[in-house]
Write a protein that holds these residues in place. Structure first.
Motif, PDB file in Angstrom:
ATOM      1  N   ASP B  42       0.840  -1.190   0.000  1.00 22.39           N
ATOM      2  CA  ASP B  42       0.000   0.000   0.000  1.00 22.39           C
ATOM      3  C   ASP B  42       0.871   1.234   0.000  1.00 22.39           C
ATOM      4  O   ASP B  42       1.876   1.298   0.696  1.00 22.39           O
ATOM      5  N   MET B  43       0.453   2.227  -0.789  1.00 24.93           N
ATOM      6  CA  MET B  43       1.158   3.491  -0.873  1.00 24.93           C
ATOM      7  C   MET B  43       0.267   4.560  -0.250  1.00 24.93           C
ATOM      8  O   MET B  43      -0.897   4.696  -0.641  1.00 24.93           O
ATOM      9  N   LEU B  45      -0.161   8.601   0.487  1.00 25.75           N
ATOM     10  CA  LEU B  45       0.320   9.887   0.007  1.00 25.75           C
ATOM     11  C   LEU B  45      -0.316  11.000   0.825  1.00 25.75           C
ATOM     12  O   LEU B  45      -1.523  10.980   1.060  1.00 25.75           O
ATOM     13  N   ARG B  48      -3.836  12.805   0.205  1.00 30.10           N
ATOM     14  CA  ARG B  48      -4.733  11.867  -0.471  1.00 30.10           C
ATOM     15  C   ARG B  48      -5.204  10.786   0.512  1.00 30.10           C
ATOM     16  O   ARG B  48      -6.387  10.496   0.603  1.00 30.10           O
ATOM     17  N   HIS B  49      -4.262  10.228   1.248  1.00 31.99           N
ATOM     18  CA  HIS B  49      -4.609   9.177   2.214  1.00 31.99           C
ATOM     19  C   HIS B  49      -4.523   9.654   3.649  1.00 31.99           C
ATOM     20  O   HIS B  49      -4.976   8.972   4.557  1.00 31.99           O
ATOM     21  N   LEU B  85      10.233   5.261   1.692  1.00 35.20           N
ATOM     22  CA  LEU B  85       9.782   6.530   2.257  1.00 35.20           C
ATOM     23  C   LEU B  85      10.344   7.677   1.421  1.00 35.20           C
ATOM     24  O   LEU B  85      11.552   7.799   1.254  1.00 35.20           O
ATOM     25  N   ALA B  86       9.461   8.501   0.857  1.00 39.19           N
ATOM     26  CA  ALA B  86       9.894   9.760   0.247  1.00 39.19           C
ATOM     27  C   ALA B  86       9.542  10.876   1.224  1.00 39.19           C
ATOM     28  O   ALA B  86       8.409  10.969   1.684  1.00 39.19           O
ATOM     29  N   GLY B 121      11.544  13.758  -1.476  1.00 34.01           N
ATOM     30  CA  GLY B 121      10.431  14.019  -2.389  1.00 34.01           C
ATOM     31  C   GLY B 121       9.157  14.267  -1.613  1.00 34.01           C
ATOM     32  O   GLY B 121       9.172  14.267  -0.378  1.00 34.01           O
ATOM     33  N   PRO B 122       8.039  14.500  -2.331  1.00 33.61           N
ATOM     34  CA  PRO B 122       6.756  14.712  -1.658  1.00 33.61           C
ATOM     35  C   PRO B 122       6.430  13.512  -0.753  1.00 33.61           C
ATOM     36  O   PRO B 122       6.626  12.366  -1.165  1.00 33.61           O
ATOM     37  N   ASN B 124       5.537  10.405   0.909  1.00 33.04           N
ATOM     38  CA  ASN B 124       4.928   9.210   0.332  1.00 33.04           C
ATOM     39  C   ASN B 124       5.488   8.010   1.086  1.00 33.04           C
ATOM     40  O   ASN B 124       6.695   7.868   1.227  1.00 33.04           O
ATOM     41  N   ILE B 125       4.586   7.171   1.578  1.00 35.99           N
ATOM     42  CA  ILE B 125       4.982   6.027   2.396  1.00 35.99           C
ATOM     43  C   ILE B 125       4.494   4.767   1.695  1.00 35.99           C
ATOM     44  O   ILE B 125       3.291   4.581   1.523  1.00 35.99           O
ATOM     45  N   CYS B 126       5.420   3.935   1.262  1.00 34.54           N
ATOM     46  CA  CYS B 126       5.041   2.697   0.563  1.00 34.54           C
ATOM     47  C   CYS B 126       5.537   1.508   1.376  1.00 34.54           C
ATOM     48  O   CYS B 126       6.741   1.311   1.535  1.00 34.54           O
TER      49      CYS B 126
END
Lengths: 331, 331
Positions: B42-43, B45, B48-49, B85-86, B121-122, B124-126
């Motif tokens: 799961d990503m 952002l 968004r999330h 992780l970004a 970067g922006p 974002n956790i994946c």
């Protein structure tokens, strides 16, 4: 067609090796008895790991290639991957080209897409890749021993040579640029060589940040040092990476780069995804045979020392000075 | 302290169950004989999330929780995860809090961080998560059969109730907001219930996009329909999610929401990470016992039908009309 349908159309494919693929809460993998799973994750961000406007087919290739390269460095056989994708918008042509590049490489390695996630956001590609290998056979960074030979695969420096030309740091003849740009944007993961090195190499790592910078991780993990013969490395930037094609991709003399610039590309340039590895000196013939079987150029560039540190020497064994800081992604 | 050292300090920990953890090209997992691996990615952002400015400790919890929820829906026991992780910048206080929330939940489930990637970067956790389960025991979306009972865990709707209050759609008393905001920002993955449902449930899914929307995935995969008794669901928004504490978290009458708004939160609100599952009617007592053992409220809300489609009925069995579109992440 809606966004979900577009993504479904381009990324849902049946699986053959996984027990369950895309479409449920989880995917299922069943390693064969005695096998273990090798796992690696890489996140690729536009502007940081690839240039904005990069051809999506090449990007699909590269996003998987950098992950397969980690499997290669462990000697694992690719099995499956998950893809998490943040996209500013779902353009069908872009998705189709990205999927084409991604699956062409995946299919070449029998590596299946088994799950993932998509969301709207700044372009970000996060792949987690799974390989399998017999328990205990993984090539680790920690196994290098004093006296081992030090090797590199292929033609390190070509990706940095392309990047410099694209950035305007130096000119390149258009044929040369085309050749090295493909190495930057469509790197070849050294999976076949990695498999051949199982039971042969004492350590391995893939070159993503620069040959010297990544070698230092091996030296630290193995608590050893290394000496590199600079005369064995500077010509590699013009090498053909395929063992069976000994001709150079281009003539060194066509490059408007100084010897120091070339050497810097080879030793400190990143994004080549070549393997750096060590082997006992008695296995020299076996390494050349492994290179031949995997159709991959292998070049002995130095040796592992008991004394810590990294030494660069010229053809006569005299120390060279140089500042070869590790390549920091487009920073 | 440099960025790499900061990240190393907060995220590198020894592994006990994995064969190899963070620090080499790949991590290694060795499933026990007869076990298979369940895998989900799961990503998440920012914007968004999760809302910008979300408390990093809660975010660390949630990023792993939504992945553990996928394992729960398959009945898998958590084993390990990778984190990509970004980050716009590496703030030590943010990283420390994020790691605290992440590892508190990971440790509670014996789930180890085995690898990953970090980049600038922006935000974002994946996360890719790995669970194990006996071969063939996975709970799938495709197993629901006509006549099965339909169940939901916990208190669906509370996450949407919190989101609506934070967005200004409705007011909430501060004590109620605190309770339901924790459900939005620190969801409880129903791992214990998922394990109890192995061999008992015929299908399962976790509610990330909304109860009805996610149920439709089960109905489609199983080629069946369902009837939901609306009087069994609308009160769930005020329920305590723990079986052993039958008292409501708050009184329904404290909510300034219409019955339709409440029902919409329960049936179409997302981000609850409850389980929706089906069981043969003869196993009713076993389901209640599974709920008790896992200390998780379970509520029978309807039944599976042979006829395709999803029907909502009132207490007298009469059809209800309603537009319960699936929750689309903060869109």
């Amino acid at each position: 067609m809606g966004e979900f349908e577009l993504i479904h159309r381009h990324f849902t494919r049946p699986v053959r090796r996984a027990a369950l693929g895309v479409g449920d809460d989880c995917a299922l993998l069943s390693p064969a008895p005695g096998m273990q799973l090798a796992i690696s994750s890489d996140m690729l961000l536009e502007g940081r790991h690839f240039l904005p406007g990069t051809d999506p087919e090449r990007l699909g290739h590269k996003a998987l290639a950098v992950n397969l390269s980690d499997l290669a460095a462990c000697g694992a056989r690719p099995l499956a991957f998950t893809l998490a994708l943040a996209l500013p918008q779902a353009h069908e042509a872009w998705l189709a080209a990205f999927a084409r590049g991604l699956f062409a490489l995946a299919d070449a390695h029998g590596c299946e897409l088994i799950g993932g996630d998509t969301t709207r956001g700044p372009l970000n590609i996060c792949i987690t890749v799974f390989g399998e290998l017999p328990r205990g056979d993984a090539l680790l960074r920690s196994g290098a021993r004093a006296g081992d030979d030090l090797w590199v695969s292929g033609a390190p420096g070509q990706a940095r040579l392309a990047l410099g030309a694209l950035r305007g740091e130096w000119p390149l003849p258009s044929a040369v640029l085309a050749a090295v740009r493909a190495r930057l944007e469509r790197p070849t993961p050294r999976v076949a060589l990695g498999l051949e090195l199982r039971g042969l190499a004492t350590s391995a790592i893939d070159v993503s940040d620069g040959l010297l910078g990544d070698l230092v991780h091996v030296l630290n993990a193995s608590q050893v040092g290394a000496t590199i013969a600079a005369d064995k490395t500077s010509h590699l930037i013009a090498a053909n990476t395929c063992q069976q094609s000994p001709d150079a991709v281009f003539e060194l003399k066509t490059l408007a780069l100084s010897e120091a610039q070339r050497q810097r590309c080879v030793l400190a340039g990143g994004d080549d995804y070549e393997l750096v590895f060590t082997t006992p000196p008695a296995r020299l013939d076996a390494v050349h045979a492994a290179g031949a079987r995997s159709r991959t150029r292998v070049t002995r560039i130095g040796r592992i020392d008991a004394a810590p540190g990294l030494r660069l020497v010229d053809g006569g064994g005299q120390p060279l000075q140089g500042d070869f800081a590790s390549f920091d992604h487009f920073a």
